[in-house]
Design an enzyme around this catalytic site. Structure first.
Site, mmCIF file in Angstrom:
data_model
loop_
_atom_site.group_PDB
_atom_site.id
_atom_site.type_symbol
_atom_site.label_atom_id
_atom_site.label_comp_id
_atom_site.label_asym_id
_atom_site.label_seq_id
_atom_site.Cartn_x
_atom_site.Cartn_y
_atom_site.Cartn_z
ATOM 1 N N ASP A 48 0.850 -1.172 -0.025
ATOM 2 C CA ASP A 48 0.052 0.151 0.025
ATOM 3 C C ASP A 48 0.825 1.359 0.063
ATOM 4 O OD1 ASP A 48 -1.978 -1.713 0.240
ATOM 5 O OD2 ASP A 48 -2.880 -0.920 2.142
ATOM 6 N N ASP A 49 0.386 2.318 -0.339
ATOM 7 C CA ASP A 49 0.690 3.775 -0.346
ATOM 8 C C ASP A 49 1.716 4.110 -1.090
ATOM 9 O OD1 ASP A 49 -1.221 3.716 1.853
ATOM 10 O OD2 ASP A 49 0.409 3.877 3.594
ATOM 11 N N HIS A 192 3.703 -2.210 2.820
ATOM 12 C CA HIS A 192 3.758 -0.802 2.408
ATOM 13 C C HIS A 192 5.172 -0.565 1.594
ATOM 14 C CE1 HIS A 192 0.804 -0.586 5.672
ATOM 15 N NE2 HIS A 192 0.321 0.115 5.159
#
Length: 234
Positions: A48-49, A192
């Protein structure tokens, strides 16, 4: 007095529909997701991100070393800032999902702002010729509005079953993370790949956690799949 009680009950009921029901929806979906992983003997690596201009390419190299697919839930703002990385993710055979544009929290931000943020994230990726099926809500927070928006747009929410702890104050040892996934019979792992300009040790943790998970999957004959592949094989 009766009017005050009535208003209070209405507020409680409204909160129940707005947050509690979507929360229950998430719990049921996570349970089902874990069952799918066990049934198909699957490990799904999700990031993610990102993307990061420097870290994501390192991660892509590691995944290529194991010929392992992964799913990247991309933030629109990061995709715009690092536009050369998104094509690299796709070219390496990985799946791309949306994580909104600016990571607004559905429990804290105004509903229309959250809705616009979700659409901006999808639109950003569409402009880069990436079609979106899966959406991962920032912080895993959704409301009834988020849920309805996802359904109406014919998208699917993408949860996770195991948190790598890479954004927690203290991280688990990568070997213990891999062991936890093994004991669970597989899982969708939350990691992440955003740029950590100060805490570079967290980047090292993500790389080592990824390596340990892939080594465990190879040793224990787990299939490493994208999120979409897991859903297709359900």
């Amino acid at each position: 007095m009766l009017a005050v009680v009535t208003i209070g009950l209405v507020i409680v009921a409204a909160l129940g529909f707005w947050i509690a029901l979507p929360y229950l929806y998430r719990r049921i979906n996570v349970r089902n997701l874990a069952a799918r992983c066990r049934a198909s003997n699957s490990v799904v690596l999700t990031y993610d991100d990102g993307p990061s201009a420097t870290f994501t390419p390192e991660l892509l190299e590691l995944l290529a070393e194991y010929n392992a697919p992964a799913t990247f839930f991309v933030l629109g703002v990061q995709a715009d800032n690092n536009s050369e990385v998104v094509p690299k993710i796709a070219a390496n055979g990985h799946e791309i999902g949306s994580h909104s544009y600016a990571h607004l929290n559905a429990w804290r931000d105004l509903p229309w702002k959250v809705a616009n943020d979700i659409e901006a994230g999808v639109d950003c990726l569409n402009r880069k010729d990436v079609e979106i099926t899966y959406f991962r809500p920032p912080n895993g927070k959704i409301t009834l509005a988020t849920l309805l928006q996802t359904w109406l747009k014919r998208r699917r929410m993408a949860w996770w079953t195991i948190d790598s702890t890479d954004t927690n104050p203290e991280t688990i040892e990568p070997e213990k993370l891999a062991e936890a996934v093994k004991k669970a019979g597989g899982g969708v792992v939350l990691l992440h790949d955003f740029e950590r300009s100060i805490d570079k040790e967290r980047n090292k943790f993500v790389l080592e956690a990824t390596r340990q998970l892939l080594e465990m999957a190879k040793a224990e004959n787990f299939s490493v799949r994208t999120f979409g592949q897991l859903q297709q094989n359900a």
